[in-house]
Design a protein around this motif. Structure first.
Motif, short mmCIF file in Angstrom:
data_model
loop_
_atom_site.label_atom_id
_atom_site.label_comp_id
_atom_site.label_asym_id
_atom_site.label_seq_id
_atom_site.Cartn_x
_atom_site.Cartn_y
_atom_site.Cartn_z
N MET A 1 0.86 -1.20 0.00
CA MET A 1 0.00 0.00 0.00
C MET A 1 0.89 1.25 0.00
N ASN A 2 0.69 2.11 -1.04
CA ASN A 2 1.48 3.33 -1.15
C ASN A 2 0.88 4.41 -0.27
N LYS A 3 1.61 4.85 0.76
CA LYS A 3 1.04 5.85 1.66
C LYS A 3 1.75 7.20 1.48
N TYR A 4 0.96 8.24 1.46
CA TYR A 4 1.51 9.60 1.27
C TYR A 4 1.41 10.37 2.59
N ASP A 5 2.27 11.40 2.74
CA ASP A 5 2.15 12.27 3.93
C ASP A 5 0.85 13.08 3.82
N VAL A 6 0.60 13.55 2.61
CA VAL A 6 -0.60 14.38 2.38
C VAL A 6 -1.19 14.06 1.02
N ILE A 7 -2.53 13.99 0.95
CA ILE A 7 -3.20 13.91 -0.35
C ILE A 7 -3.91 15.24 -0.57
N VAL A 8 -3.66 15.86 -1.71
CA VAL A 8 -4.36 17.10 -2.05
C VAL A 8 -5.39 16.76 -3.12
N VAL A 9 -6.64 17.01 -2.82
CA VAL A 9 -7.70 16.76 -3.80
C VAL A 9 -7.89 18.06 -4.58
N CYS A 10 -7.74 18.02 -5.89
CA CYS A 10 -7.90 19.14 -6.82
C CYS A 10 -6.56 19.78 -7.16
N ALA A 11 -6.30 19.89 -8.47
CA ALA A 11 -5.05 20.51 -8.92
C ALA A 11 -5.31 21.87 -9.55
N GLY A 12 -6.22 22.66 -8.95
CA GLY A 12 -6.30 24.07 -9.32
C GLY A 12 -5.10 24.77 -8.69
N ILE A 13 -5.04 26.08 -8.81
CA ILE A 13 -3.86 26.79 -8.28
C ILE A 13 -3.77 26.62 -6.76
N SER A 14 -4.93 26.53 -6.07
CA SER A 14 -4.90 26.37 -4.60
C SER A 14 -4.26 25.03 -4.23
N GLY A 15 -4.70 23.96 -4.89
CA GLY A 15 -4.18 22.63 -4.58
C GLY A 15 -2.69 22.54 -4.91
N LEU A 16 -2.31 23.12 -6.05
CA LEU A 16 -0.90 23.04 -6.45
C LEU A 16 -0.01 23.83 -5.50
N LEU A 17 -0.52 24.99 -5.03
CA LEU A 17 0.28 25.78 -4.08
C LEU A 17 0.39 25.05 -2.74
N ALA A 18 -0.68 24.37 -2.33
CA ALA A 18 -0.62 23.59 -1.09
C ALA A 18 0.42 22.48 -1.25
N ALA A 19 0.38 21.81 -2.41
CA ALA A 19 1.34 20.72 -2.67
C ALA A 19 2.77 21.25 -2.69
N LEU A 20 2.95 22.42 -3.32
CA LEU A 20 4.28 23.02 -3.41
C LEU A 20 4.83 23.31 -2.02
N THR A 21 4.02 23.97 -1.20
CA THR A 21 4.49 24.37 0.14
C THR A 21 4.84 23.14 0.98
N LEU A 22 3.92 22.18 1.00
CA LEU A 22 4.14 21.00 1.85
C LEU A 22 5.33 20.18 1.38
N SER A 23 5.47 20.05 0.05
CA SER A 23 6.57 19.24 -0.45
C SER A 23 7.91 19.92 -0.17
N LYS A 24 7.93 21.24 -0.21
CA LYS A 24 9.20 21.94 0.10
C LYS A 24 9.53 21.84 1.58
N HIS A 25 8.57 21.43 2.38
CA HIS A 25 8.85 21.15 3.80
C HIS A 25 9.04 19.65 4.01
N GLY A 26 9.34 18.95 2.93
CA GLY A 26 9.74 17.55 3.06
C GLY A 26 8.61 16.54 3.03
N LYS A 27 7.40 16.97 2.73
CA LYS A 27 6.28 16.02 2.72
C LYS A 27 6.14 15.34 1.35
N LYS A 28 5.74 14.09 1.40
CA LYS A 28 5.47 13.35 0.15
C LYS A 28 3.99 13.57 -0.18
N VAL A 29 3.73 14.20 -1.32
CA VAL A 29 2.37 14.66 -1.60
C VAL A 29 1.81 14.01 -2.86
N LEU A 30 0.55 13.63 -2.80
CA LEU A 30 -0.17 13.14 -3.99
C LEU A 30 -1.27 14.15 -4.32
#
Ligand SMILES: Cc1cc2nc3c(=O)[nH]c(=O)nc-3n(C[C@H](O)[C@H](O)[C@H](O)COP(=O)(O)OP(=O)(O)OC[C@H]3O[C@@H](n4cnc5c(N)ncnc54)[C@H](O)[C@@H]3O)c2cc1C
Length: 359
Positions: A1-30
Motif C-alpha cells: 500500500m502506497n502511503k503519502y504524507d498528504v493527499i491534495v484533492v484538486c489541482a487548481g492553483i490552490s491545490g498546487l500551491l498547497a502541494a508546493l508548500t508542503l513538499s518543500k517542507h519535506g512532505k510526500k504529496v499526492l
C-alpha cells in the motif's frame, strides 16, 4: 500500500500551491485532479492566435500577502508581472478612472459633490469600525448608505459592487468592498506569520503550518493566536497591525497600483512557475475524480476514486466548498447548512483582441 504524507484533492492553483508548500517542507504529496489538465481556472489557451486566460486576470496583493509569501519562499523563479494599471467606468461620453483614494473621490466630478463627501465619509467610518474589530461582513453596502443620494451615485456604487463581488450593492457586504478595494487587508504579513508559527527552517515550522492549515478557520485561529501573544506581552511591536494603516491606505493608496499585476505571457506563466517549482516528491494524477474520503474510527485514512483507494492521514480538499459534503459524509449539520448557503456567482470576462495599440 502506497502511503503519502498528504493527499491534495484538486489541482487548481490552490491545490498546487498547497502541494508546493508542503513538499518543500519535506512532505510526500499526492495531487488528484478529475479533469485532463491541471491548473483549474488558473490557465490560458489560444483562440484565433490570441491567448485567453480562463479565470483570473488581475492578481492582487503582490506586494504583501499570501501570494507574495508563497512566491518568495517556495517558487524556484517568480513570474514577471506587468503593472495592471487603472480601472475605468464607461460613462455616456467618456471613460472615467475609478477613484482609488480619497483625493480621487473628492474630485470625482461625475457624481454630485455632496454625494462624494458622503461616500468618502462612509468609507472612512467603515474603515474605522473595521480597524477596531467591528464585523461588517453581514452589513450590506446599500444599507450602509444614506437613502438620499442621486441615481448616478447608486449606479456607481452598484457597478463597483458587481465588479468586486459579482453581486448588487444590496447583496455585497461592506467588508467585501473594503477588502476587494485593498483598503483593508485580509491577510497577515510574513513577520506576523513567523511570530505565530515560528521562524522558517525549524522542524516546528512545518508542523505548525500543518496545524494552521488543518484549523477550520485560519483567520480566527491566527487572530486568537495574535491576541494570545498580546496577552502574553511578548514584544511584537512590529507585528501588530497599525490601526491607522487602512485609513492612510485610503487617503494615499500609493501602493495599490503596484500591488496588482498581470503576469507577462498570461496566467499560464503563474501555473508554469508553480509546476516548475514542484519537487519530485509531488505525484500528480489527472482523470482522477475523488468520490469520497476514507475514514477509520472518525479519522481520515485516505480517499477513493471510482476504481482506486489512496492512503494518507491528511487530506486537503481545495475544490468548491459547497461540494465538500459529496465527499465527506459525516460533516456537522450546521456546517453543511452553511455550505448550502454559498451562492456561486456567474462571471463573464470579455477579452478584446486588438490589431493595433490603443492610445
Ligand atoms: C471569469 C473569472 C475571472 C476571475 N478573475 C480573477 C482576478 O482577476 N483575480 C483573481 O485573483 N482571481 C480571479 N478569479 C478567481 C480565480 O481564478 C480563482 O479563485 C482561482 O483560480 C481558483 O483556484 P482554485 O484552485 O481554488 O479552484 P479551481 O481553479 O476551480 O480548481 C479546482 C480544481 O478542482 C478540480 N476538482 C473539483 N472537484 C474534484 C474532485 N472531486 N476530485 C478531483 N478534482 C476535483 C477541478 O477540476 C479543478 O481543476 C476569476 C475567476 C473567474 C472564473
Amino acid at each position: 500500500m502506497n502511503k503519502y504524507d498528504v493527499i491534495v484533492v484538486c489541482a487548481g492553483i490552490s491545490g498546487l500551491l498547497a502541494a508546493l508548500t508542503l513538499s518543500k517542507h519535506g512532505k510526500k504529496v499526492l495531487v488528484l485532479e478529475r479533469s485532463e489538465y491541471v491548473g483549474g481556472n488558473c490557465n490560458s489557451y489560444v483562440v484565433d492566435g490570441f491567448q485567453v486566460d480562463t479565470g483570473a486576470h488581475a492578481l492582487t496583493h503582490l506586494l504583501v500577502g499570501p501570494l507574495k509569501m508563497l512566491m518568495d519562499n517556495y517558487f524556484d523563479y517568480v513570474p514577471v508581472f506587468e503593472n495592471y494599471g487603472h480601472y475605468y467606468i464607461r460613462t455616456k461620453d467618456r471613460l472615467q478612472k475609478v477613484p482609488s483614494h480619497l483625493k480621487d473621490f473628492v474630485t470625482y466630478n461625475i457624481l454630485p459633490k455632496k454625494d462624494r463627501l458622503v461616500l468618502s465619509q462612509g468609507i472612512t467610518k467603515a474603515l474605522t469600525l473595521s480597524t477596531f474589530g467591528v464585523d461588517l461582513s453581514k452589513q450590506s453596502v446599500y444599507d450602509s448608505l444614506p437613502h438620499n443620494l442621486s441615481k448616478d451615485t447608486y449606479d456607481f456604487v452598484n457597478a463597483i459592487s458587481f465588479f468586486l463581488s459579482g453581486k448588487s450593492m444590496k447583496d455585497t457586504s461592506v467588508h467585501r468592498m473594503l477588502t476587494g478595494s485593498s483598503f483593508i487587508r485580509d491577510s497577515v504579513t510574513q513577520e506576523q506569520f513567523e511570530t505565530i508559527v515560528g521562524p522558517r527552517n525549524t522542524p516546528q515550522y512545518t508542523e505548525s503550518i500543518l496545524q494552521s492549515i488543518l484549523h477550520s478557520n485560519i483567520r480566527t485561529s491566527l487572530g486568537l493566536k495574535l491576541s494570545g501573544i498580546l496577552e502574553a506581552s511578548i514584544p511584537i511591536k512590529s507585528t501588530v497591525p497599525n490601526p491607522l494603516a487602512s485609513i492612510s491606505r485610503f487617503v494615499i493608496n500609493s501602493n495599490n497600483a503596484q500591488a496588482q499585476g498581470y503576469p507577462r505571457k498570461g496566467l499560464k506563466a503563474v501555473l508554469n512557475a508553480v509546476l516548475y517549482s514542484l519537487p519530485e516528491t509531488v505525484e500528480t494524477q489527472t482523470h482522477c475524480e475523488v468520490k469520497r474520503n476514507l475514514t477509520n474510527e472518525g479519522k481520515v485514512t485516505g480517499v477513493e476514486t471510482e476504481d482506486q483507494a489512496y492512503y494518507s492521514d491528511i487530506v486537503i480538499y481545495t475544490g468548491f466548498a459547497k461540494n465538500l459534503p459529496d465527499i465527506v459524509e459525516d460533516l456537522p449539520v450546521s456546517y453543511v447548512n452553511d455550505l448550502a448557503g454559498i451562492v456561486q456567482t456567474k462571471s463573464l470576462t470579455i477579452w478584446l483582441g486588438l490589431d493595433r495599440k490603443m492610445d
